[in-house]
Design an enzyme around this catalytic site. Structure first.
Site, PDB file in Angstrom:
ATOM      1  N   LYS A 109      -9.210  -0.882   6.962  1.00 16.20           N
ATOM      2  CA  LYS A 109      -9.259   0.849   6.612  1.00 16.20           C
ATOM      3  C   LYS A 109     -10.991   0.719   7.269  1.00 16.20           C
ATOM      4  CE  LYS A 109      -5.153   0.495   4.770  1.00 16.20           C
ATOM      5  NZ  LYS A 109      -4.405   1.142   5.405  1.00 16.20           N
ATOM      6  N   TYR A 166      -8.442  -6.789   4.331  1.00 16.77           N
ATOM      7  CA  TYR A 166      -7.715  -5.538   4.527  1.00 16.77           C
ATOM      8  C   TYR A 166      -9.134  -4.283   4.337  1.00 16.77           C
ATOM      9  CZ  TYR A 166      -5.277  -1.579   1.977  1.00 16.77           C
ATOM     10  OH  TYR A 166      -5.376  -0.316   1.473  1.00 16.77           O
TER      11      TYR A 166
HETATM   12  N1  LIG Z   1      -1.731   1.551  -3.376  1.00 12.83           N
HETATM   13  C1  LIG Z   1      -2.551   1.255  -3.601  1.00 12.83           C
HETATM   14  O1  LIG Z   1      -3.613   1.301  -4.149  1.00 12.83           O
HETATM   15  C2  LIG Z   1      -3.410   2.183  -2.188  1.00 12.83           C
HETATM   16  C3  LIG Z   1      -4.568   2.633  -2.403  1.00 12.83           C
HETATM   17  C4  LIG Z   1      -5.341   2.768  -0.929  1.00 12.83           C
HETATM   18  C5  LIG Z   1      -4.642   2.828   0.785  1.00 12.83           C
HETATM   19  N2  LIG Z   1      -3.162   2.485   0.264  1.00 12.83           N
HETATM   20  C6  LIG Z   1      -2.270   2.039   1.725  1.00 12.83           C
HETATM   21  O2  LIG Z   1      -1.105   2.922   1.183  1.00 12.83           O
HETATM   22  C7  LIG Z   1      -0.207   3.260   2.333  1.00 12.83           C
HETATM   23  C8  LIG Z   1       1.571   2.770   1.418  1.00 12.83           C
HETATM   24  O3  LIG Z   1       0.765   1.410   0.486  1.00 12.83           O
HETATM   25  P1  LIG Z   1       1.779   1.406  -0.948  1.00 12.83           P
HETATM   26  O4  LIG Z   1       0.780   1.281  -1.712  1.00 12.83           O
HETATM   27  O5  LIG Z   1       2.866   2.222  -1.000  1.00 12.83           O
HETATM   28  O6  LIG Z   1       3.178  -0.080  -0.804  1.00 12.83           O
HETATM   29  P2  LIG Z   1       3.734  -0.810  -0.928  1.00 12.83           P
HETATM   30  O7  LIG Z   1       4.273  -0.897  -2.383  1.00 12.83           O
HETATM   31  O8  LIG Z   1       3.683  -1.922  -0.327  1.00 12.83           O
HETATM   32  O9  LIG Z   1       4.686  -0.216   0.385  1.00 12.83           O
HETATM   33  C9  LIG Z   1       3.813  -0.517   2.174  1.00 12.83           C
HETATM   34  C10 LIG Z   1       5.143   0.056   2.500  1.00 12.83           C
HETATM   35  O10 LIG Z   1       4.733  -0.556   4.232  1.00 12.83           O
HETATM   36  C11 LIG Z   1       5.990  -1.016   4.804  1.00 12.83           C
HETATM   37  N3  LIG Z   1       5.992  -1.642   5.658  1.00 12.83           N
HETATM   38  C12 LIG Z   1       4.619  -3.095   5.815  1.00 12.83           C
HETATM   39  N4  LIG Z   1       4.128  -3.454   7.179  1.00 12.83           N
HETATM   40  C13 LIG Z   1       5.700  -2.178   7.766  1.00 12.83           C
HETATM   41  C14 LIG Z   1       6.051  -2.939   9.364  1.00 12.83           C
HETATM   42  N5  LIG Z   1       5.298  -3.745  10.527  1.00 12.83           N
HETATM   43  N6  LIG Z   1       6.538  -1.839  10.017  1.00 12.83           N
HETATM   44  C15 LIG Z   1       7.178  -0.436   9.268  1.00 12.83           C
HETATM   45  N7  LIG Z   1       6.588  -0.618   7.280  1.00 12.83           N
HETATM   46  C16 LIG Z   1       5.968  -1.440   7.271  1.00 12.83           C
HETATM   47  C17 LIG Z   1       6.503  -1.963   4.006  1.00 12.83           C
HETATM   48  O11 LIG Z   1       7.973  -1.774   4.382  1.00 12.83           O
HETATM   49  P3  LIG Z   1       8.706  -3.633   3.320  1.00 12.83           P
HETATM   50  O12 LIG Z   1       8.967  -2.842   2.146  1.00 12.83           O
HETATM   51  O13 LIG Z   1       9.796  -3.775   4.717  1.00 12.83           O
HETATM   52  O14 LIG Z   1       7.427  -4.460   3.082  1.00 12.83           O
HETATM   53  C18 LIG Z   1       6.431  -0.919   2.434  1.00 12.83           C
HETATM   54  O15 LIG Z   1       7.334   0.779   3.252  1.00 12.83           O
HETATM   55  C19 LIG Z   1      -0.980   1.495   2.952  1.00 12.83           C
HETATM   56  O16 LIG Z   1      -1.517   1.602   4.167  1.00 12.83           O
HETATM   57  C20 LIG Z   1      -1.579   1.154   1.656  1.00 12.83           C
HETATM   58  O17 LIG Z   1      -2.964  -0.007   2.594  1.00 12.83           O
HETATM   59  C21 LIG Z   1      -2.520   2.003  -0.968  1.00 12.83           C
END
Ligand SMILES: NC(=O)c1ccc[n+]([C@@H]2O[C@H](COP(=O)([O-])OP(=O)(O)OC[C@H]3O[C@@H](n4cnc5c(N)ncnc54)[C@H](OP(=O)(O)O)[C@@H]3O)[C@@H](O)[C@H]2O)c1
Length: 254
Positions: A171, A167
């Site tokens: 990034k 991961y």
């Molecule tokens: N949460 C944190 O602390 C954090 C911190 C830094 C960065 N981020 C980044 O923020 C972004 C959103 O993450 P989140 O925390 O909101 O996670 P999340 O709640 O798990 O949401 C991830 C989203 O990505 C979708 N996804 C995964 N694989 C996909 C694919 N092949 N095609 C289309 N959609 C796909 C998922 O869809 P499904 O429901 O179908 O799986 C879901 O809608 C990510 O890039 C993550 O790396 C998160």
């Protein structure tokens, strides 16, 4: 004036859903990308309820790992709107792959397919539509754990995290990808930046994050709505620093 059109990938839940909601609340037409039809339709309904008819929200089938799916999404956007003003590459996955010495290459490939190759695929398929907008914005949702400067700063809480490859390095790659698109597009009105939501409570981390999705989406919304004199090729958002969880928001070190 024509409505602004935004595509957010992975918008069916978490930070992506909230980014769509916040952009919609600003009057932007939000195209909520989701790979699963049922989850996408549910998100579309929830967004329409949240926006109360103020802005349009529409589900777009989009699996960021699937070229055919991305091309079909672009074809549909072209027929419906003829251009795209904002692309938020938000979809992402996290796999805990153990320490570097025990890293499973399949886990690496799995994470890179979505977090790295998926972003390149969707961006390149959408670029002709983004070029047709007067001043498009591309936001790549990255992470502070992709910041080599922060992860190796002994004073940063991030440096205390256990070492892992998949991961964080995905990034870091996304950060360089952001910088290179910004470089290629620097003589155009298109701005390309990376957003760091900060450690946000979502399914990605079993809701262990200490930030709300409203905070997490803030950086993406800011970069998606930058004015003409705003930056391109930067990492921006919430940083977890030694001063405490909520103490830094702004441009961040790569
Ligand atoms: N949460 C944190 O602390 C954090 C911190 C830094 C960065 N981020 C980044 O923020 C972004 C959103 O993450 P989140 O925390 O909101 O996670 P999340 O709640 O798990 O949401 C991830 C989203 O990505 C979708 N996804 C995964 N694989 C996909 C694919 N092949 N095609 C289309 N959609 C796909 C998922 O869809 P499904 O429901 O179908 O799986 C879901 O809608 C990510 O890039 C993550 O790396 C998160």
């Amino acid at each position: 004036m024509a409505t602004t059109i935004a595509l957010i990938t992975g918008a069916n839940k978490g930070i992506g859903f909230e980014t769509a909601r916040q952009l919609g609340a600003r009057g932007v037409t939000v195209l909520a990308g989701a790979r699963d039809e049922t989850r996408g339709r549910q998100a579309e309904r929830a967004l329409r309820d949240a926006l109360g008819g103020g802005a349009e929200a529409r589900f777009v089938p989009l699996d960021v790992r699937d070229a055919k799916s991305a091309q079909e999404a672009a074809g549909w956007i072209e027929r419906e709107y003829g251009r795209l003003d904002i692309l938020v590459n938000n979809a992402g996955i996290a796999i805990r792959g153990g320490p570097p010495s025990e890293t499973d290459l399949d886990a690496m490939r799995e994470v890179y397919e979505t977090n790295v190759f998926g972003v390149i695929l969707v961006t390149n398929v959408m670029l002709p539509l983004l070029r047709r907008a007067p001043a498009a914005r591309i936001v790549n949702v990255s992470s502070e754990v992709g910041s080599i400067a922060s992860m190796t700063d002994p004073a940063s809480p991030l440096a205390q995290m256990p070492a892992g490859l998949a991961y964080p390095s995905s990034k870091s790659a996304l950060n360089m990808i952001t910088a290179m698109y910004a470089k290629e597009l620097r003589d155009t009105p298109i701005k390309v930046n990376a957003a760091n939501p900060g450690y946000t409570a979502t399914d990605l981390n079993g809701h262990s994050g200490f930030r709300s999705v409203a905070e997490g989406a803030e950086a993406s919304v800011y970069l998606a709505t930058l004015p003409a004199d705003g930056p391109s090729g930067i990492l921006w958002g919430h940083l977890w620093t030694a001063g405490g969880p909520g103490d830094a928001y702004g441009p961040l070190p790569w």
